[in-house]
Write a protein that holds these residues in place. Structure first.
Motif, PDB file in Angstrom:
ATOM      1  N   SER A   1       0.833  -1.197   0.000  1.00 55.18           N
ATOM      2  CA  SER A   1       0.000   0.000   0.000  1.00 55.18           C
ATOM      3  C   SER A   1       0.877   1.260   0.000  1.00 55.18           C
ATOM      4  O   SER A   1       0.515   2.285  -0.561  1.00 55.18           O
ATOM      5  N   ARG A   2       2.083   1.122   0.612  1.00 53.29           N
ATOM      6  CA  ARG A   2       2.993   2.270   0.603  1.00 53.29           C
ATOM      7  C   ARG A   2       3.489   2.529  -0.825  1.00 53.29           C
ATOM      8  O   ARG A   2       3.527   3.653  -1.299  1.00 53.29           O
TER       9      ARG A   2
ATOM     10  N   ASP B   1       0.772   4.109  -2.815  1.00 56.55           N
ATOM     11  CA  ASP B   1       0.672   5.540  -2.489  1.00 56.55           C
ATOM     12  C   ASP B   1       1.723   6.336  -3.234  1.00 56.55           C
ATOM     13  O   ASP B   1       1.446   7.387  -3.809  1.00 56.55           O
TER      14      ASP B   1
ATOM     15  N   ASN C   1       0.919   6.574  -6.926  1.00 53.00           N
ATOM     16  CA  ASN C   1      -0.166   7.519  -7.199  1.00 53.00           C
ATOM     17  C   ASN C   1       0.294   8.962  -7.048  1.00 53.00           C
ATOM     18  O   ASN C   1      -0.088   9.834  -7.831  1.00 53.00           O
ATOM     19  N   GLU C   2       1.139   9.159  -6.056  1.00 48.93           N
ATOM     20  CA  GLU C   2       1.638  10.512  -5.826  1.00 48.93           C
ATOM     21  C   GLU C   2       2.497  10.966  -7.004  1.00 48.93           C
ATOM     22  O   GLU C   2       2.395  12.095  -7.485  1.00 48.93           O
TER      23      GLU C   2
END
Ligand code: ADP
Length: 264
Positions: A16-17, A20, A23-24
């Motif tokens: 999930s990191r 993230d 996506n960033e």
């Protein structure tokens, strides 16, 4: 904009990191892409305006049944001015592109005071015509690592604006000083000032508070974005704030260069 490659990951800390981060990053790329698109569209618009004027002026000359030579001459002068404007815009666009792509800059120790004096010399006729006084207060020994031409451009743009957006009888105050390991170049004016709401935007490409005034003064709205990009490329920072009781205060800060063995 919409994240077209968004990754959804629930559970599994590591995954999930990563999602993230991905996506960033996608978001940031999209913003860069948007900025570029906007820049090209703004630039095209800025180039179209003088081109349209030139077209209009030549048509008027060509289509007139009779035109006395004085009127024709006036039109030709206007055409020449629009062409000059196009030259100024394209030169500045090329400078911005160069700042965008040049990763490694060749820098040498440069005495900022010497550069400021050269700018003062160049701006004296403009300042006299505008009835604006130039006041310099330069602490000696303000040396930074820089590309001399680029540093000259920074000082020139800031000081020229301080004259251009001033009022007859006004003053431009240039102060150069060190503060610990920092060299600060401060350019203040007693001019028309910048509304608080516009301050955060004035370093944006093509941004002008008063388009008519900027145009009349030969402005392109690119000067301050060149200043910001150059200062950043030199590892420095630039700020603008309202000056009390009137005018504007710009401050550029750079890391001070020290002679080897010089004491802190
Ligand atoms: P321009 O070519 O229009 O001068 P700049 O990028 O140098 O473009 O400046 C952007 C805008 O910021 C100017 O059009 C003007 O409205 C405003 N500005 C810049 N410097 C000053 C100043 N010293 N005082 C007031 N307004 C300023």
């Amino acid at each position: 904009g919409e994240y077209s490659h968004r990754v959804d990951m629930r559970g599994g800390d590591e995954l999930s990191r990563l999602a993230d981060e991905f996506n960033e990053l996608t978001g940031r790329l999209q913003t860069t892409e948007e900025v570029r698109r906007r820049f090209v569209s703004d630039a095209s618009h800025e180039l179209k305006t003088p081109l349209a004027s030139i077209r209009l002026l030549t048509d008027s000359i060509l289509q007139a049944d009779h035109m006395d030579s004085d009127t024709a001459r006036e039109f030709l002068i206007d055409i020449g001015e629009e062409a000059e404007r196009l030259t100024r815009i394209t030169e500045k666009l090329l400078t911005l592109t160069r700042l965008d792509t040049a990763h490694e800059v060749q820098t040498v120790p440069v005495d900022v005071g010497t550069v400021v004096r050269r700018v003062e010399h160049m701006l004296t006729p403009l300042a006299q015509a505008a009835e604006v006084k130039l006041e310099l207060s330069l602490q000696p020994g303000c040396v930074i690592r820089a590309t001399e031409d680029d540093l000259y451009q920074v000082a020139f743009n800031l000081m020229e604006n301080a004259v251009k957006y001033n009022l007859p009888g006004g003053t431009v105050i240039v102060t150069l000083f060190t503060e610990g390991n920092t060299v600060c170049l401060r350019v203040e004016d007693t001019g028309v000032g910048i509304p608080e709401a516009d301050l955060p935007k004035i370093f944006d490409r093509f941004y002008r508070v008063d388009k008519a005034r900027s145009r009349a003064a030969g402005g392109t709205g690119l000067g301050l974005s060149i200043v910001r990009d150059t200062v950043r490329q030199h590892g420095g920072t630039i700020t603008a704030r309202r000056r009390e009781p009137e005018g504007t205060c710009f401050e550029a800060r750079f890391a001070r260069w020290r002679e080897e063995g010089e004491k802190e």
